[in-house]
Scaffold this motif. Structure first.
Motif, PDB file in Angstrom:
ATOM      1  N   ILE A 189       0.888  -9.030 124.263  1.00 23.60           N
ATOM      2  CA  ILE A 189       0.597  -8.628 122.951  1.00 23.60           C
ATOM      3  C   ILE A 189       0.863  -6.872 122.543  1.00 23.60           C
ATOM      4  N   VAL A 190       0.567  -6.701 123.494  1.00 23.29           N
ATOM      5  CA  VAL A 190       1.481  -4.042 123.227  1.00 23.29           C
ATOM      6  C   VAL A 190       2.535  -5.165 123.329  1.00 23.29           C
ATOM      7  N   ALA A 191       3.468  -5.342 123.761  1.00 18.40           N
ATOM      8  CA  ALA A 191       4.794  -5.652 123.159  1.00 18.40           C
ATOM      9  C   ALA A 191       4.749  -6.302 122.325  1.00 18.40           C
ATOM     10  N   ALA A 192       4.231  -7.475 121.974  1.00 19.09           N
ATOM     11  CA  ALA A 192       4.672  -7.149 120.365  1.00 19.09           C
ATOM     12  C   ALA A 192       4.209  -6.904 119.548  1.00 19.09           C
ATOM     13  N   LEU A 193       3.204  -6.046 119.898  1.00 18.32           N
ATOM     14  CA  LEU A 193       2.658  -5.048 118.493  1.00 18.32           C
ATOM     15  C   LEU A 193       4.111  -4.047 118.165  1.00 18.32           C
ATOM     16  N   GLN A 194       4.661  -3.383 118.875  1.00 21.05           N
ATOM     17  CA  GLN A 194       5.624  -2.612 118.627  1.00 21.05           C
ATOM     18  C   GLN A 194       6.726  -3.757 117.454  1.00 21.05           C
ATOM     19  N   ALA A 195       6.997  -4.622 117.952  1.00 25.06           N
ATOM     20  CA  ALA A 195       7.683  -5.380 116.933  1.00 25.06           C
ATOM     21  C   ALA A 195       7.834  -5.916 116.043  1.00 25.06           C
ATOM     22  N   VAL A 196       6.431  -6.955 116.130  1.00 21.88           N
ATOM     23  CA  VAL A 196       5.744  -7.369 114.197  1.00 21.88           C
ATOM     24  C   VAL A 196       4.679  -6.859 113.833  1.00 21.88           C
ATOM     25  N   GLY A 197       4.009  -6.399 114.553  1.00 22.72           N
ATOM     26  CA  GLY A 197       2.542  -5.415 114.175  1.00 22.72           C
ATOM     27  C   GLY A 197       1.296  -6.732 114.465  1.00 22.72           C
ATOM     28  N   ILE A 198       1.020  -6.357 113.704  1.00 22.87           N
ATOM     29  CA  ILE A 198      -1.073  -7.016 114.436  1.00 22.87           C
ATOM     30  C   ILE A 198      -0.369  -7.938 113.752  1.00 22.87           C
ATOM     31  N   ILE A 199      -0.795  -8.358 112.582  1.00 20.98           N
ATOM     32  CA  ILE A 199      -0.819  -9.467 111.930  1.00 20.98           C
ATOM     33  C   ILE A 199       0.753 -10.473 112.276  1.00 20.98           C
ATOM     34  N   LEU A 200       1.273  -9.865 112.855  1.00 17.19           N
ATOM     35  CA  LEU A 200       2.335 -11.221 112.728  1.00 17.19           C
ATOM     36  C   LEU A 200       2.619 -11.897 114.192  1.00 17.19           C
ATOM     37  N   THR A 201       2.082 -10.939 115.486  1.00 18.56           N
ATOM     38  CA  THR A 201       1.800 -10.912 116.110  1.00 18.56           C
ATOM     39  C   THR A 201       1.845 -12.657 116.763  1.00 18.56           C
ATOM     40  N   VAL A 202       1.055 -13.071 115.770  1.00 18.03           N
ATOM     41  CA  VAL A 202       0.040 -14.402 116.727  1.00 18.03           C
ATOM     42  C   VAL A 202       1.021 -15.921 115.781  1.00 18.03           C
ATOM     43  N   ALA A 203       1.685 -15.318 115.247  1.00 18.58           N
ATOM     44  CA  ALA A 203       3.138 -16.433 114.513  1.00 18.58           C
ATOM     45  C   ALA A 203       3.893 -16.167 116.131  1.00 18.58           C
ATOM     46  N   MET A 204       4.253 -15.136 116.099  1.00 15.37           N
ATOM     47  CA  MET A 204       4.884 -15.050 117.962  1.00 15.37           C
ATOM     48  C   MET A 204       4.026 -16.089 118.846  1.00 15.37           C
ATOM     49  N   LEU A 205       3.030 -15.845 118.823  1.00 17.43           N
ATOM     50  CA  LEU A 205       2.978 -16.037 120.040  1.00 17.43           C
ATOM     51  C   LEU A 205       2.014 -18.007 119.426  1.00 17.43           C
ATOM     52  N   ILE A 206       2.845 -18.636 118.792  1.00 21.43           N
ATOM     53  CA  ILE A 206       1.769 -20.102 118.334  1.00 21.43           C
ATOM     54  C   ILE A 206       3.042 -20.636 118.316  1.00 21.43           C
ATOM     55  N   VAL A 207       4.218 -20.031 117.302  1.00 21.49           N
ATOM     56  CA  VAL A 207       5.681 -20.635 116.917  1.00 21.49           C
ATOM     57  C   VAL A 207       6.565 -21.504 117.097  1.00 21.49           C
ATOM     58  N   PRO A 208       6.253 -20.263 119.129  1.00 15.25           N
ATOM     59  CA  PRO A 208       7.912 -21.138 119.297  1.00 15.25           C
ATOM     60  C   PRO A 208       7.084 -22.000 120.502  1.00 15.25           C
ATOM     61  N   GLY A 209       5.955 -21.961 120.919  1.00 18.00           N
ATOM     62  CA  GLY A 209       5.122 -22.939 122.024  1.00 18.00           C
ATOM     63  C   GLY A 209       5.322 -24.206 121.053  1.00 18.00           C
ATOM     64  N   CYS A 210       4.790 -24.502 120.100  1.00 20.02           N
ATOM     65  CA  CYS A 210       5.044 -25.535 118.562  1.00 20.02           C
ATOM     66  C   CYS A 210       6.583 -26.403 118.968  1.00 20.02           C
ATOM     67  N   ILE A 211       7.448 -25.804 118.200  1.00 21.67           N
ATOM     68  CA  ILE A 211       8.784 -26.112 118.836  1.00 21.67           C
ATOM     69  C   ILE A 211       9.168 -26.592 119.801  1.00 21.67           C
TER      70      ILE A 211
END
Ligand SMILES: Nc1ncnc2c1ncn2[C@@H]1O[C@H](COP(=O)(O)OP(=O)(O)O)[C@@H](O)[C@H]1O
Ligand SMILES: [Mg+2]
Lengths: 288, 304
Positions: A189-211
């Motif tokens: 999450i620390v890494a992801a924050l830099q890229a997409v920020g707090i609000i959208l990090t959760v998407a990166m942590l859910i959507v690919p797994g669902c795909i």
């Protein structure tokens, strides 16, 4: 519109760097997301990503790297919710909701009290295109560390999540695995924050797994598909944001969402259309 | 059975896998005390039934023996060692209740069976040739080899049980815990499981099976532990599996029929009681002990 216009983004160093960085972070999130989605822990990603805010502010105050503060706050939130759930009669989702919104609120209050040169907007929505060298370095280290550790313990963590009793029965230390997993989640999450920020990090942590889960019924393949989709989205999203002049993080997440929709509709085995077709065929077969 | 004698002799190898549950009390985090003062001992070469109504603490007891729940009081030891130590040596295999498994998980039958071998693999858990061989042999033993590439959700109830049985075999644990192995299972699988458990018993394993299928118990279990939040009775099936103990454990949940045959031709008092939980019925004579296993056809012949 000619070709040179289309390859224009690749001519800027900051664009290429942003794409590579988004790919690394997105890929790492994707691997983690496979575990989260399978365990039904998707909201854990949401919780931890919000809870890092006070950690970031505190780190700023004491002059430590923001990533360190974020990591510690995330880990505290993740293990704290688990601990409170185990020691009270409240259900996990309620505890998680309270802890993460509470910490996020604390972070906001602290943030407005401290004058920083960090823009709240950047923390909330990421700033992939304007990222600083040191932040990029921190993100790369966090993502790489996560991937390396996961490469070693992935089977143990998978067994722990699938069947914790069996994990114990073959002598694995499940408590250690649990906290290790939470630590890896915080690190990602620390890494992801830099890229997409707090609000959208959760998407990166859910959507690919669902795909991955929609397109495969083996964990190895699921991880490969999830990472592939995430890396593609990272590059395509960043690329698109150049033309749309839009938020990079949002474009990445949007690309992921589109792929997810396609997978849900057209997936070869679990896709909605496939199932409908299979059901029709079965019905036709019965009539004959 | 030649192994009856080893069980009496506590000093030989069978003592290595003695299971001691000693005054165990287990409370859940919500404060519910699921088990209290639970005590019993078992040795090798045994199939022991763990019976009790739903919610009597059978699964809780299993999870405590597995070390997944920590007793608030008392202890569980295996061969004199704490559970965690025994587990490091792969001594205990566990077959979970079907409801405890996430069947949508993207793992194949072979993946699951190999999970029984993790304790023998290196830290990357890359299976060696022996691990693969043992997994395949275990699958063959439960007649599931043809399904090894299936995703685990795509199996029938009986097949799912067999897969987890194969995992336990692959683990080579001398203590095998089975939580409700007969629920949702076809008759064929039921017979196959029982046959396999008998083989394991002959091979000096210690087997603990929870079930509420009472009629099945006397046919293959030599020991019984009856629980309802604590041990109500424990010991050899013939002495423990009595009408009185079962009535205490199951109360009104069993159908209780009394059949009085005092006017039988030979004039002897011949009262029967039938306890049934809608599965196979249990028949007790007037002494409250089990009458030999019930065979419907033969029984009618005899009463003529
Ligand atoms: N995770 C849990 N938290 C709180 N109470 C539980 C939990 N699991 C089981 N219980 C309670 O403990 C008792 C024993 O449950 P269990 O061991 O599952 O019984 P059985 O397997 O014999 O049906 C029940 O009253 C059940 O409601
Ligand atoms: Mg149970």
């Amino acid at each position: 519109m000619n070709l040179s216009y289309l390859i224009e983004p690749f001519q800027y160093r900051f664009m290429v760097e942003a794409m590579l960085m988004a790919a690394l972070v997105g890929g790492t999130c994707a691997v983690l997301s496979c575990y989260l989605v399978l365990k039904g822990w998707s909201l854990m990603g949401d919780a931890v990503s919000h809870a890092v805010l006070p950690g970031i502010v505190l780190a700023y105050i004491v002059g430590a790297p923001l990533a360190v503060g974020a990591f510690l706050a995330g880990l505290l939130c993740a293990s704290g919710t688990g601990w409170i759930t185990n020691h009270s009669r409240l259900k996990g989702d309620a505890v998680m909701g309270v802890v993460f919104t509470g910490l996020f609120a604390l972070g906001l209050v602290m943030f407005t009290k401290v004058t920083t040169d960090v823009h709240l907007n950047h923390i909330l929505f990421g700033s992939l295109l304007g990222i600083e060298r040191s932040d990029m370095l921190q993100a790369v280290i966090a993502a790489t560390l996560t991937l390396v550790i996961l490469a070693v313990v992935r089977k143990d963590i998978l067994l722990y999540l699938f069947d914790a009793n069996q994990a114990r029965a073959v002598g694995l230390n499940t408590t250690f695995l649990h906290y290790l997993f939470l630590a890896l989640l915080s690190l990602t999450i620390v890494a992801a924050l830099q890229a997409v920020g707090i609000i959208l990090t959760v998407a990166m942590l859910i959507v690919p797994g669902c795909i991955g889960l929609l397109l495969s019924d083996r964990f190895g393949r699921m991880t490969a598909i999830a990472s592939g989709a995430a890396i593609f989205s990272a590059i395509a999203g960043t690329y698109l944001s150049y033309f749309l002049n839009g938020e990079t993080g949002a474009c990445i997440v949007l690309t992921q969402a589109i792929i997810l929709t396609l997978a849900a509709l057209f997936g070869p085995k679990y896709g909605i259309l496939f199932r409908a077709r299979a059901a029709r065929r079965a019905a036709a077969g019965r009539e004959q | 059975m030649s192994h009856g004698s080893t069980k009496l002799n506590k000093n030989d190898i069978s003592s290595e896998i003695d299971l001691h549950v000693n005054e165990v009390t287990v409370a859940y985090n919500n404060g519910h005390v699921a088990l209290f003062d639970t005590t019993f001992d078992l040795g090798a070469g045994t199939i022991c039934a763990l019976v009790g109504v739903n919610g009597s603490g059978k699964s809780t007891l299993f999870k405590t023996i597995m070390g997944f729940l920590t007793p608030t009081r008392g202890s569980v030891t295996i061969g004199g060692k704490p559970v965690q130590v025994a587990q490091k040596q792969n001594m205990v295999a566990y077959i979970p209740q079907a409801e405890d498994v996430d069947w949508a998980f993207p793992v194949s039958v072979m993946d699951v069976v190999l999970m029984g071998r993790y304790g023998y693999m290196n830290f990357l858990r890359i299976p060696r040739a022996t691990d693969l061989e043992i997994a395949i042999e275990s699958l063959r033993r439960v007649n599931m080899l043809d399904y090894k590439e299936r995703q685990i959700g795509e199996l029938s109830g009986g097949q799912k049980k067999r897969v987890f049985l194969a995992r336990a075999l692959a683990q080579r644990g001398r203590i095998v815990l089975l939580d409700e192995p007969f629920s949702g299972v076809d008759v064929q699988t039921e017979a196959a499981i029982i046959e396999l458990l008998r083989e394991l018993r002959a091979d000096e394993h210690l087997i603990l099976v929870s079930t509420h299928d009472l009629g099945l118990v006397p046919s293959f279990c030599d020991q019984v532990v009856i629980i309802n939040r604590t041990v109500l009775a424990a010991g050899p099936t013939h002495d423990t599996f009595t009408q009185e103990n079962l009535a205490r454990a199951f109360g009104g949940t069993l159908r209780d029929l009394r059949i009085d045959h005092t006017d039988a031709p030979d004039g002897t008092s011949n009262e029967f009681r039938v306890l049934s939980d809608d599965e196979e019925p249990l028949i007790f004579g007037h002494d409250g002990r089990l009458v030999d296993h019930w065979h419907p056809g033969i029984d009618e012949e005899e009463s003529k």
